[in-house]
Design a protein around this motif. Structure first.
Motif, PDB file in Angstrom:
ATOM      1  N   GLU A   1     113.505-180.585  88.723  1.00  0.00           N
ATOM      2  CA  GLU A   1     113.623-179.601  89.806  1.00  0.00           C
ATOM      3  C   GLU A   1     114.620-178.515  89.399  1.00  0.00           C
ATOM      4  N   PRO A   2     114.158-177.599  88.532  1.00  0.00           N
ATOM      5  CA  PRO A   2     115.071-176.580  88.005  1.00  0.00           C
ATOM      6  C   PRO A   2     115.552-175.613  89.073  1.00  0.00           C
ATOM      7  N   ARG A   3     116.726-175.026  88.811  1.00  0.00           N
ATOM      8  CA  ARG A   3     117.328-174.092  89.767  1.00  0.00           C
ATOM      9  C   ARG A   3     117.878-172.887  89.009  1.00  0.00           C
ATOM     10  N   ILE A   4     117.987-171.761  89.700  1.00  0.00           N
ATOM     11  CA  ILE A   4     118.682-170.606  89.108  1.00  0.00           C
ATOM     12  C   ILE A   4     119.750-170.133  90.098  1.00  0.00           C
ATOM     13  N   VAL A   5     120.823-169.546  89.557  1.00  0.00           N
ATOM     14  CA  VAL A   5     121.918-169.035  90.386  1.00  0.00           C
ATOM     15  C   VAL A   5     121.907-167.513  90.302  1.00  0.00           C
ATOM     16  N   VAL A   6     121.860-166.862  91.457  1.00  0.00           N
ATOM     17  CA  VAL A   6     121.887-165.387  91.476  1.00  0.00           C
ATOM     18  C   VAL A   6     122.835-164.908  92.570  1.00  0.00           C
ATOM     19  N   PRO A   7     123.433-163.730  92.376  1.00  0.00           N
ATOM     20  CA  PRO A   7     124.191-163.146  93.492  1.00  0.00           C
ATOM     21  C   PRO A   7     123.227-162.655  94.567  1.00  0.00           C
ATOM     22  N   SER A   8     123.711-162.533  95.798  1.00  0.00           N
ATOM     23  CA  SER A   8     122.808-162.078  96.868  1.00  0.00           C
ATOM     24  C   SER A   8     122.342-160.647  96.621  1.00  0.00           C
ATOM     25  N   SER A   9     123.040-159.914  95.773  1.00  0.00           N
ATOM     26  CA  SER A   9     122.644-158.533  95.474  1.00  0.00           C
ATOM     27  C   SER A   9     121.592-158.460  94.368  1.00  0.00           C
ATOM     28  N   ALA A  10     121.233-159.603  93.788  1.00  0.00           N
ATOM     29  CA  ALA A  10     120.227-159.593  92.718  1.00  0.00           C
ATOM     30  C   ALA A  10     118.897-159.080  93.261  1.00  0.00           C
ATOM     31  N   HIS A  11     118.120-158.478  92.392  1.00  0.00           N
ATOM     32  CA  HIS A  11     116.833-157.923  92.831  1.00  0.00           C
ATOM     33  C   HIS A  11     115.911-159.016  93.381  1.00  0.00           C
ATOM     34  N   ALA A  12     115.131-158.643  94.376  1.00  0.00           N
ATOM     35  CA  ALA A  12     114.206-159.591  95.014  1.00  0.00           C
ATOM     36  C   ALA A  12     113.227-160.209  94.025  1.00  0.00           C
ATOM     37  N   ALA A  13     113.071-159.585  92.864  1.00  0.00           N
ATOM     38  CA  ALA A  13     112.144-160.140  91.869  1.00  0.00           C
ATOM     39  C   ALA A  13     112.582-161.527  91.406  1.00  0.00           C
ATOM     40  N   PHE A  14     113.878-161.843  91.487  1.00  0.00           N
ATOM     41  CA  PHE A  14     114.308-163.202  91.138  1.00  0.00           C
ATOM     42  C   PHE A  14     113.758-164.199  92.157  1.00  0.00           C
ATOM     43  N   ALA A  15     113.762-163.798  93.426  1.00  0.00           N
ATOM     44  CA  ALA A  15     113.202-164.679  94.460  1.00  0.00           C
ATOM     45  C   ALA A  15     111.705-164.858  94.221  1.00  0.00           C
ATOM     46  N   LYS A  16     111.056-163.788  93.804  1.00  0.00           N
ATOM     47  CA  LYS A  16     109.623-163.874  93.508  1.00  0.00           C
ATOM     48  C   LYS A  16     109.393-164.819  92.332  1.00  0.00           C
ATOM     49  N   ALA A  17     110.227-164.676  91.302  1.00  0.00           N
ATOM     50  CA  ALA A  17     110.117-165.563  90.137  1.00  0.00           C
ATOM     51  C   ALA A  17     110.305-167.013  90.566  1.00  0.00           C
ATOM     52  N   ALA A  18     111.326-167.250  91.367  1.00  0.00           N
ATOM     53  CA  ALA A  18     111.610-168.617  91.816  1.00  0.00           C
ATOM     54  C   ALA A  18     110.421-169.163  92.599  1.00  0.00           C
ATOM     55  N   HIS A  19     109.844-168.314  93.426  1.00  0.00           N
ATOM     56  CA  HIS A  19     108.698-168.721  94.243  1.00  0.00           C
ATOM     57  C   HIS A  19     107.480-169.017  93.365  1.00  0.00           C
ATOM     58  N   TYR A  20     107.162-168.104  92.480  1.00  0.00           N
ATOM     59  CA  TYR A  20     105.984-168.294  91.627  1.00  0.00           C
ATOM     60  C   TYR A  20     106.136-169.521  90.728  1.00  0.00           C
ATOM     61  N   LEU A  21     107.349-169.730  90.250  1.00  0.00           N
ATOM     62  CA  LEU A  21     107.558-170.756  89.222  1.00  0.00           C
ATOM     63  C   LEU A  21     108.084-172.069  89.792  1.00  0.00           C
ATOM     64  N   ARG A  22     108.180-172.132  91.102  1.00  0.00           N
ATOM     65  CA  ARG A  22     108.717-173.332  91.772  1.00  0.00           C
ATOM     66  C   ARG A  22     110.073-173.736  91.198  1.00  0.00           C
ATOM     67  N   VAL A  23     110.952-172.762  91.199  1.00  0.00           N
ATOM     68  CA  VAL A  23     112.334-172.990  90.781  1.00  0.00           C
ATOM     69  C   VAL A  23     113.198-172.716  92.015  1.00  0.00           C
ATOM     70  N   ALA A  24     114.189-173.553  92.265  1.00  0.00           N
ATOM     71  CA  ALA A  24     115.028-173.335  93.457  1.00  0.00           C
ATOM     72  C   ALA A  24     116.013-172.193  93.191  1.00  0.00           C
TER      73      ALA A  24
ATOM     74  N   LEU B   1     131.017-155.651  96.869  1.00  0.00           N
ATOM     75  CA  LEU B   1     129.556-155.799  96.757  1.00  0.00           C
ATOM     76  C   LEU B   1     129.175-156.529  95.475  1.00  0.00           C
ATOM     77  N   ARG B   2     130.123-157.277  94.931  1.00  0.00           N
ATOM     78  CA  ARG B   2     129.902-158.080  93.720  1.00  0.00           C
ATOM     79  C   ARG B   2     130.159-159.539  94.040  1.00  0.00           C
ATOM     80  N   PRO B   3     129.549-160.446  93.264  1.00  0.00           N
ATOM     81  CA  PRO B   3     129.836-161.861  93.482  1.00  0.00           C
ATOM     82  C   PRO B   3     131.166-162.244  92.832  1.00  0.00           C
ATOM     83  N   ASP B   4     131.784-163.263  93.381  1.00  0.00           N
ATOM     84  CA  ASP B   4     132.996-163.814  92.791  1.00  0.00           C
ATOM     85  C   ASP B   4     132.572-164.713  91.619  1.00  0.00           C
ATOM     86  N   PRO B   5     133.041-164.418  90.411  1.00  0.00           N
ATOM     87  CA  PRO B   5     132.603-165.238  89.266  1.00  0.00           C
ATOM     88  C   PRO B   5     132.886-166.720  89.470  1.00  0.00           C
ATOM     89  N   ALA B   6     133.993-167.037  90.150  1.00  0.00           N
ATOM     90  CA  ALA B   6     134.322-168.457  90.380  1.00  0.00           C
ATOM     91  C   ALA B   6     133.251-169.092  91.270  1.00  0.00           C
TER      92      ALA B   6
END
Ligand SMILES: Cc1ncc(COP(=O)(O)O)c(C=O)c1O
Length: 492
Positions: free
Chosen positions: A132-155, A166-171
Motif C-alpha cells: 500500500e504505497p504512499r506519497i507525501v506532498v505539501p498541500s500547495s502541490a499541484h492537483a496532478a499529484f492527487a490525480k496520480a495517486a488516484h490513478y495509481l492507487r497510491v495513498a 505558503l510553504r510546508p515545514d520541512p520537519a
C-alpha cells in the motif's frame, strides 16, 4: 426517416467542404476564445511575444505531425529531438556533464500531469514489495499529484503549508514519511502562489529516509535558473541539491513551446527504469513505452525543438528579464490599490493577491477585470487560506503593465460599488449542506439554469464562483463534474 447509408453529422460533413471553408470554420470558432496572445490572459497560455515564433513552431509541427513516437527506431528524427530536449532540460536544471548529476536521463511527456503521474509510477513500481504505497506532498502541490495517486492507487499524505509563508515545514514533511512512503514531492515553485518550497531540507529528509524526492518544476523550472542568473535570490531547487531524484519541467509553459511537451528527468537510469511499460504477451508488436501514450505525434516535439533552437539560452535569459520586470510592475499595481494585498512577495512569475477584510469581493473583481479585458484566474478559499486571484505572468504582459494599474483600481471601485454576490439563501444552503451523493441530474440542471450556466455567457462568473467557494471541496468537485458534463454533449 434515417438514411442508413449516410452518417454525416457533427464535424463529419456529408460531401466534404472546401479546405478554406473548413479553416474558416475553425477560425470562426476560435473567435469566441480568450485571447492567447496580447498579454491580457493570466492563465492557460504562455506567450513570449517573439515575432515569427508561432510560424516557426507551426512549420516544425507540420514537418513531424505524422511521425509516430511509438517506435524510436522507425523515426530516429524524433528520438534525436527528444534526446536534445531532455539534454536541454537536464542542463537547465543542474544536470549533465561536469555537474554533480552527470547521469541525468529523462523522457518527453505530453504535459506536467503526465510527468507527475510517471514520477509517481516510477517510485511506486520501484517498490513492488510495498503493498500500500504512499506519497507525501505539501498541500500547495499541484492537483496532478492527487490525480496520480488516484490513478495509481497510491495513498496521498498531504502536509499543510504555513499560512504565512505558503510553504510546508520541512520537519512536518519529514514526519509524514512512513515505511510505505515511496515518494516525497515539493514544488519549485507552486502554481497557486508561485513560492519555492524548501527543497534542500525536504530532499535531505527524503534521502535520510531512503525515499525518492521529486521536485515539481513544471511551472517554474525554465524561469528560476534564468532569474537566478539575473541576480534574483532563487534558492537551490534542482539536481545540484543532493537527494533530489527526479524533476519535471513543462516546455509548454516557460520554454514557450506549443502545448503538449513536458520533460520528466531522473538523476540516473536506474531511477527511471520502473517508469517504462513493456508488454510482449500478445500477438502484435512488443509494446515498450516510457510514457503513458503509445502512439505519439512528433509534431509537438519538433515544434519544441525548433523553438529552443531558435530562442536559445540568450533568448530565454532576455525573456526572463522582461517577465521579471512585468511581475514587479503588476505587484506594484496591486500594492497601490486599497483593499488588496499580495498573498506572497513574488519570487517567480506569479502575482497572487487577495482582498483585505474591508476590500472588494474578489469574485466580483475578477468579473470587473474581465469586463475591462483582463482575464485573471480566481482561486477558491482553502483550509484557512482566503480566496485569491492568480496571475501567471509571461513576457507578453510587459507592454501591458502600465495599463493594468489604472484598470485594476477602476475594477476595485466598481466591485466595491456592486458588493458581493447575494446568493439566494436556498442556493447557499444547498451549497453548504448538500452531500455529493445527493446531487441528482435534475438538481444540477436546476442549479446550472439558476446560475445562468449553459447560456454561453461566461463573462459574469461571480455567482458561480461564490457558490463553488461556499461548497466543501468534495461537493465542489462533483458540481463541476456535473456542470462540465452538461457542456460536453455531442454536436450531432
Ligand atoms: C507546478 C505544476 N505542476 C504540474 C502542472 C500540470 O501541468 P499540465 O497542465 O501541463 O498537465 C502545472 C500546471 O499548471 C503546474 O503549475
Amino acid at each position: 426517416m434515417i438514411d442508413e447509408s449516410r452518417v454525416a453529422g457533427g464535424a463529419l460533413s456529408s460531401d466534404g467542404v472546401a479546405a478554406d471553408v473548413a479553416l474558416a470554420e475553425v477560425r470562426q470558432l476560435r473567435a469566441a476564445d480568450r485571447p492567447t496572445h496580447g498579454g491580457r490572459l493570466f492563465a492557460y497560455v504562455y506567450d513570449p511575444a517573439v515575432p515569427g515564433l508561432d510560424d516557426l513552431a507551426a512549420a516544425a509541427h507540420r514537418e513531424s505531425a505524422h511521425v509516430n513516437g511509438l517506435d524510436p527506431t522507425a523515426f530516429p528524427s524524433l528520438l534525436a529531438m527528444e534526446n536534445a530536449l531532455v539534454g536541454a532540460a537536464g542542463r537547465v536544471l543542474g544536470g549533465g556533464p561536469g555537474t554533480t548529476a552527470p547521469d541525468v536521463v529523462g523522457s518527453v511527456t505530453s504535459g506536467g500531469t503526465e510527468s507527475l503521474i510517471l514520477a509517481v509510477k516510477a517510485a511506486r513500481d520501484a517498490h513492488p514489495e510495498i503493498a500500500e504505497p504512499r506519497i507525501v506532498v505539501p498541500s500547495s502541490a499541484h492537483a496532478a499529484f492527487a490525480k496520480a495517486a488516484h490513478y495509481l492507487r497510491v495513498a496521498l499524505d498531504v502536509v499543510p503549508v504555513s499560512m504565512d509563508t505558503l510553504r510546508p515545514d520541512p520537519a512536518a514533511m519529514a514526519a509524514a514519511i512512513r515505511p510505505e512512503t515511496v515518494l516525497v514531492a515539493c514544488s519549485a515553485p507552486s502554481y497557486a502562489h508561485g513560492v519555492v518550497d524548501p527543497v534542500a531540507e525536504i530532499a535531505g529528509a527524503a534521502a535520510e529516509a531512503g525515499v525518492r524526492c521529486h521536485v515539481d518544476a513544471c511551472f517554474g523550472g525554465w524561469t528560476l535558473p534564468y532569474l537566478r542568473r539575473l541576480g534574483e535570490p532563487v534558492p537551490a531547487f534542482d539536481f545540484a541539491v543532493p537527494g533530489v531524484t527526479s524533476m519535471s519541467v513543462d516546455l509548454h509553459k516557460y520554454a514557450y513551446v506549443p502545448k503538449g511537451v513536458s520533460v520528466l528527468l531522473h538523476r540516473d537510469a536506474a531511477l527511471r527504469a520502473p517508469q517504462y511499460f513493456a508488454y510482449a504477451d500478445w500477438p502484435g508488436y512488443t509494446m515498450i513505452n516510457p510514457v503513458i501514450a503509445s502512439t505519439r505525434s512528433g509534431g509537438p516535439i519538433a515544434a519544441a525543438y525548433a523553438t529552443l533552437r531558435h530562442l536559445g539560452d540568450a533568448g530565454y535569459l532576455r525573456l526572463a528579464g522582461v517577465t521579471r520586470d512585468a511581475v514587479a510592475g503588476l505587484a506594484d499595481a496591486v500594492r497601490a490599490v486599497d483593499g488588496l494585498r499580495l498573498m506572497a512577495e513574488p519570487e517567480s512569475t506569479v502575482v497572487c493577491f487577495t482582498a483585505t477584510d474591508d476590500g472588494p469581493d474578489l469574485f466580483v473583481l475578477v468579473d470587473e477585470l474581465t469586463a475591462r479585458g483582463w482575464h485573471t484566474q480566481p482561486q477558491m478559499s482553502y483550509a484557512g487560506l482566503p480566496a485569491s486571484v492568480h496571475l501567471t505572468v509571461t513576457a507578453s504582459v510587459a507592454p501591458r503593465v502600465a495599463e493594468f494599474g489604472p484598470d485594476l483600481a477602476d475594477a476595485v471601485t466598481a466591485a466595491r460599488a456592486t458588493g458581493p454576490v447575494a446568493l439566494p439563501p436556498e442556493l447557499r444552503a444547498l451549497a453548504t449542506s448538500l452531500t455529493p451523493d445527493a446531487l441528482t441530474p435534475e438538481l444540477v440542471a436546476g442549479l446550472a439554469a439558476g446560475l445562468g450556466l449553459g447560456t454561453g455567457a461566461l463573462d459574469r462568473m461571480a455567482a458561480v464562483n461564490t457558490l463553488l467557494d461556499a461548497a466543501p471541496a468534495r461537493l465542489r468537485e462533483r458540481l463541476l463534474v456535473e456542470f462540465v458534463g452538461l457542456l460536453q454533449r455531442p454536436a450531432w
